[in-house]
Structure formats: C-alpha cells, structure tokens
Design a protein around this motif. Structure first.
Motif, short mmCIF file in Angstrom:
data_model
loop_
_atom_site.label_atom_id
_atom_site.label_comp_id
_atom_site.label_asym_id
_atom_site.label_seq_id
_atom_site.Cartn_x
_atom_site.Cartn_y
_atom_site.Cartn_z
N ASP A 116 -75.52 42.76 -13.09
CA ASP A 116 -76.35 42.73 -11.89
C ASP A 116 -75.50 42.74 -10.70
N SER A 119 -75.58 46.32 -5.88
CA SER A 119 -76.45 45.25 -5.13
C SER A 119 -76.55 45.37 -3.34
N HIS A 130 -68.85 47.34 -1.42
CA HIS A 130 -69.46 47.76 -3.11
C HIS A 130 -68.92 48.29 -3.89
N ASN A 155 -80.36 46.68 -9.89
CA ASN A 155 -79.70 46.75 -8.71
C ASN A 155 -80.35 45.43 -7.72
N HIS A 156 -80.07 44.56 -7.82
CA HIS A 156 -80.80 43.76 -7.07
C HIS A 156 -80.23 43.62 -5.22
N ILE A 157 -80.67 44.38 -5.02
CA ILE A 157 -80.46 45.23 -3.82
C ILE A 157 -81.32 43.77 -2.49
N THR A 252 -84.08 48.62 -10.48
CA THR A 252 -84.02 47.96 -9.22
C THR A 252 -84.82 47.28 -8.84
N GLY A 254 -85.28 44.54 -5.98
CA GLY A 254 -84.31 43.45 -4.76
C GLY A 254 -84.93 42.29 -4.95
N GLU A 255 -84.20 41.81 -3.50
CA GLU A 255 -84.39 40.14 -3.53
C GLU A 255 -86.42 40.04 -3.12
N TYR A 343 -73.03 38.45 -13.47
CA TYR A 343 -73.65 38.59 -12.31
C TYR A 343 -72.00 39.72 -11.27
N THR A 345 -69.86 40.16 -8.48
CA THR A 345 -69.75 39.93 -6.86
C THR A 345 -68.21 40.39 -6.90
#
Ligand code: ARG
Length: 583
Positions: A116, A119, A130, A155-157, A252, A254-255, A343, A345
């Motif tokens: 992941d 994002s 990013h 891609n957890h946009i 992709t 997304g949320e 993940y 981030t």
C-alpha cells in the motif's frame, strides 16, 4: 543458482550438528584480512554451552568439509571462523554468474505481498510528502516481484472525507470553470483553501459545507457527480506523474471503495466488545493485553499512564481513517490472501498503524497475515527545516521533477556540447529522475534527509549519476571493442589479479544481498550494494587494463565488465532507475 554464502552455511550447518535453534549464518567480510566470509556460530554456541569459543570453533572446523571451495578455515579473535575462497571457486562462480539470467539471485519461497503506497489525496497536488512513499513502495514492489513473490501494488488514494463537503460547496459557488479547464488541481486547491478559510470565520459557510457533505454521503446525484469528476481530474494528474516515474499499480482502490463495509466493521467491533461507546463516539481502549510501554492505547504523562483510545466512529455517526483501514485489511485478506501487507507512509502515522494493527489482531486472533508499517522520516531543505519552495509553499512533485530534468540537462549539455537536442533531453530525463529517486532511497528511511540538488546530481559520491556513469563507462569499452569482443565461454576465463577477485566477490554478493531487503523493507541496502559494486569495478579498472591486456586476460576482463554493467543496470532498475547508454 546457490550463493556462496548459502553453500558455506549448509556446510557449516552439517559440521555444527544440533545448534539448539541458533541460526547458522556467515557474512561476507568487509576486510580481506578476515577472509571472504566469517561466521560467529562458535561464539554463540559457546555462550549457551558455557564453553571456550575457540575450542568450540576448533571442534566445528574438525568436522567441517570445505576443502573443495576454501583454504583451511581459520579461527580469529574471540572465536570467529574465517573462510577464504579458493581462486578456482571464485572463477567457477563467476562463470555461472555470467550465464545466470537471475544475476545469482536464488529462488526464495514465494510469498504474497500487498504493498500500500503512494496513496495521494484527491483534489490536491502530489507534493514532496508523497515522494518517499511512492519511491520506497515502488522499489519494494519491484524487488518483491523479481524475487518471485506475488505482489499487489495498491494505491489507497484519499478520496473520501469531510473535505468533500467544502469542495462540493466551492464547486457550486466559487469555482472558476476556465481555470478548472486549464489547471484542474490548481483550481481545486485554490477554492479549497478559500472555502476552508471562509468556513473557519463564518459559521453559516460551515453549515452549508456540512449540508453538502451530508447530501454527498446520502448519495445525492449532483454531489456524487461533482465528487466523481474531482476524482477523475485528480487521477489524470496522478497518472501523468506515475507515467513519468514509470510506476504502476495493480489496483487503485481509494478509501471510498470501502464505504459499504464501514457500518459492519463498527458493528463487529461493538459486538465483540472490542469497541465501546464513549461520549456518543465509539472507541477502542486498551485491553491490558501487552505491557504498558508497548500498548498503543495508552499514553504517559506526568501522572502516569492514561487511556489513548482509537476512535472508530465519531459522535455524529461518521466513520474515520481507522474504520476505513480496518475494512480495507478485511477486504485485502479476503481478496488477495496475502502473507504480508506493507503500508508505506510517513512516520507521523505510526500511532494510527499500531492502533489499527492491534485492533485487527484482537478481532482476528487466528489471522496469520503479517502487518508491516514501513515508515519514513521527512525531507528537509538545506536550512534543516521542512523542504519548501522559496516562497514557503509545499514543493509539488511535478515541479520537482521538472527542475531535476532541467538541472540535469545543463550538466549533460555542458559535458557534451555536440549532442543532438532530443538525445540530450532524454539523457537529462534519465539522470534527473534517477537522481531524485536515488537520493530518496539511499538514506536510512527512518531518518530525515536534506534535499540538496548539488549533492544528488553530482557525478561523484553515492549518487545515481555516479552509478549511471559507471555503467556508461563500461558500455563505452564495448563500443570501442565491438560487442562481439565479448567471449563468455567459461573455458576462456582466467583470473589472476586481486582486483579481479575482489570484483567477483562483490558480484557474488548481489544474490546474497537482495532477499534481505524485504525483511525490514530497506531498499537503501541495494543502493549501498550498487555503490560498492561500482567502486569495486573502479578499483579493478585502475589496476587492470582491459582492452590493452593480452588474452586470456582481455576476454576475462571484458566478461567481468559485462556482468558488472548488467548487474548495475538491473540493480538500478529494481530501484526504478533507468540508465542511459551515454552521458
Ligand atoms: N492518503 C493517506 C495520506 O496521504 C495515506 C494512506 C496510507 N494508506 C493507508 N492504508 N492508510 O496520508
């Protein structure tokens, strides 16, 4: 093919017998005085057995059968066992390496990985924040795939949340359609800032934005259409950048994709007693299952430990980032059956990840999936403060890439005044983008790093241009010699010089280095390896003439050069970095 390290380890394992669970490992040495590989097994065994480590080492060596590949092993220091490879072993290993399409990287047990990363958020430009997630995640995905794992790059946009109330309102009231046409994300960013300011100072504006959000959440057709258009416009921007960076995702999602499962997620947490109502909201508190220091639901102040619950539903009934992430793991586990979800981030999200990992574990005690938070530090400007533009704005990723290419262009142009313009531009693109990626992947990810154009574009030191240049220099040898000069027939190979053997040893380490990168998600290990490889080649080149050498040294050295060039190129490609043929 098997690595030298693996061969030595299995021989050592056979000699050591039952180690009582102590892993049997050897490491390539940094210093030739300690041989080529070194192991500390005897010291570890001696500690458990309360014996003299040098005596234990002696006993192991007595049973060790390595005469086919090594000189007699030596005991060093407190009880290290040192292995020095025979020249013939290295020559044979190199001959195999030259023919191996996997560059000597062994086949490892296949795993299923969801990564992941990147994002970014809808309606906002991709910016320096990013960069690290995008480059780190992509490098891990590439390395994972090459090792033979099944990788899902996801891609957890960020395409859901309260900001869309303001954005819908702004879209209906203040948006400039012509500006939206010209620069969609710039215009969305502009109106969002204005609307946000307005909402802060004007309660009526705030109420209007809330009303738009409620309508969107209730499925109002007009707001849904606006929201979808904002996602589409953003995705166009993301895709342009990913194409430039040669980054691909398998999905992709997304949320917002997880919205249908949020209510059930909260319901399950309540039913199992993991979450509780607290002042109208729903929260997860500590269950006392781990020591206070490790408990993500506790925080310490001067009066001792106190609760630091994770919110999974706000008092107004809305779910949040945590709820979405819980629904997301459930989906991924169902859909992809991963062994590990990684993940990537910012380090500032550590608490969030610790909390929702812990909630997932409490909810699914049986789940075997490994959850990893691969977090990273910040990018700083040369003043040591967070990296900003001169006017103090966040640096947009697209602008940063433009500047990288422009600066690289100046360097390339200066070095090659006669190069045709399109070729010069293409080389500048490869160098510029490569330099930015490499500068980001090289530092230990958990530290902050200072972004310096001069440093990252330098042809000296541990940089992408230095490695690309090492590749280009080898390629130019072949241009001079003619590609047909390469005679990879193992029978023709003959090595005599220490610098040749040092280079072979470095090449052999590629396959020993790569698998470990995924253990702790550290592509910087590969950067450092490639730098050492380029240096080993450099020393070899200083010490050993290639084209001017007599046979069989000439063919042997050409073969060494070829494998080095291919390993550099392949290693860089695993970091997402291209190489030019000249520069
Ligand atoms: N969109 C988030 C941000 O910009 C990152 C999402 C990371 N992935 C996740 N599953 N939480 O901070």
């Amino acid at each position: 093919m098997e690595t030298i390290q693996a061969i030595l380890e299995s021989k050592l394992r056979a000699a050591a017998g039952d180690t009582g669970g102590i892993p049997v490992t050897v490491q390539a040495t940094q210093d030739a005085r300690f041989g080529d590989y070194q192991g500390n097994l005897a010291m570890q065994l001696a500690k458990v057995r309360k014996a003299n480590p040098r005596v234990v080492a002696q006993e192991i060596i007595a049973r060790l059968d390595v005469a086919d590949i090594c000189e007699a092993p030596e005991i060093a220091g407190a009880g290290f066992i040192n292995f020095r490879l025979k020249p013939a072993t290295l020559a044979a290993h190199f001959a195999a390496l030259a023919k191996d399409s996997r560059f000597g990287v062994p086949v490892v047990p296949q795993r299923r990985l969801v990564i992941d990363f990147s994002s970014p958020n809808v309606a906002k430009p991709m910016h320096v924040g990013h960069i690290r997630s995008t480059f780190l995640g992509d490098a891990l995905a590439r390395i994972g795939r090459f090792l033979g794992h099944v990788v899902v790059a996801d891609n957890h946009i960020g395409d859901w949340g309260t900001q869309f109330g303001m954005l819908c309102l702004a879209w209906k009231t203040i948006i400039d359609k012509a500006a939206l046409e010209r620069d969609p994300i710039g215009e969305l960013e502009r109106v969002y800032k204005l609307q946000n300011e307005a909402c802060k100072s004007d309660p009526a504006a705030m109420d209007a934005a809330r009303a738009e959000l409620v309508k969107l959440q209730a499925g109002d057709a007009e707001n849904l259409a606006i929201w979808k258009e904002m996602i589409r416009l953003s995705q166009v921007q993301f895709d342009t950048i990913y194409a430039r960076l040669d980054i691909k995702f398998d999905c992709t999602l997304g949320e917002s994709f997880y919205n249908p499962w949020l209510k059930d997620t909260v319901g399950e947490l309540l039913r199992t007693g993991i979450a509780q109502k607290s002042d109208g909201a729903i929260c997860v508190f500590s269950d006392g299952g781990v020591p206070e220091k490790e408990d993500p639901f506790l925080i310490k102040d001067e009066n001792g430990w106190k609760p630091s619950p994770a919110l999974v539903q706000k008092a107004d009934g809305a779910s949040n980032y945590t709820t979405t992430d819980l629904a997301t793991i459930a989906y991924r586990v169902r859909e992809f059956a991963p062994d590990e979800i990684i993940y990537v981030t910012d380090g500032r999200q550590q608490l969030h990840f610790r909390q929702f990992f812990a909630i997932w574990r409490r909810l699914h005690v049986e789940s075997a999936v490994t959850l990893s938070h691969c977090w990273f530090g910040s990018i700083l400007g040369e003043d040591g403060k967070p990296f900003k533009t001169r006017s103090g704005d966040t640096v947009k990723l697209a602008d940063l890439l433009d500047e990288a290419e422009e600066r690289a262009y100046k360097v390339v142009r200066e070095k090659n005044p006669e190069l045709p313009e399109p070729e010069c531009r293409e080389i500048a693109r490869i160098i510029g983008i490569g330099a930015v990626k490499y500068a980001d992947l090289l530092p230990n990810r958990q530290g902050d790093y200072v972004f310096s154009w001069d440093k990252l574009l330098s042809f000296q030191g541990n940089t992408a241009p230095y490695l690309q240049n090492a590749y280009v220099r080898i390629r130019s040898i072949f241009r001079k010699a003619g590609e047909s000069a390469l005679n990879p027939q193992p029978s023709a190979l003959n090595f005599t010089e220490p610098a040749e053997f040092a280079l072979i040893k470095k090449l052999a380490q590629f396959g020993e280095t790569l698998p470990g990168i995924l253990t702790d998600h550290r592509p910087n290990i590969l950067c450092n390896y490639l730098f050492e490889l380029a240096n080993a080649y450099h020393s070899f080149y200083e010490a050993c003439p290639v084209l001017k050498a007599a046979e069989p040294a000439r063919s042997s050295r050409l073969a060494l050069s070829d494998v080095t060039a291919r390993t550099l190129k392949h290693g860089l490609s695993l970091l997402g970095i291209e190489v030019p043929e000249r520069m």
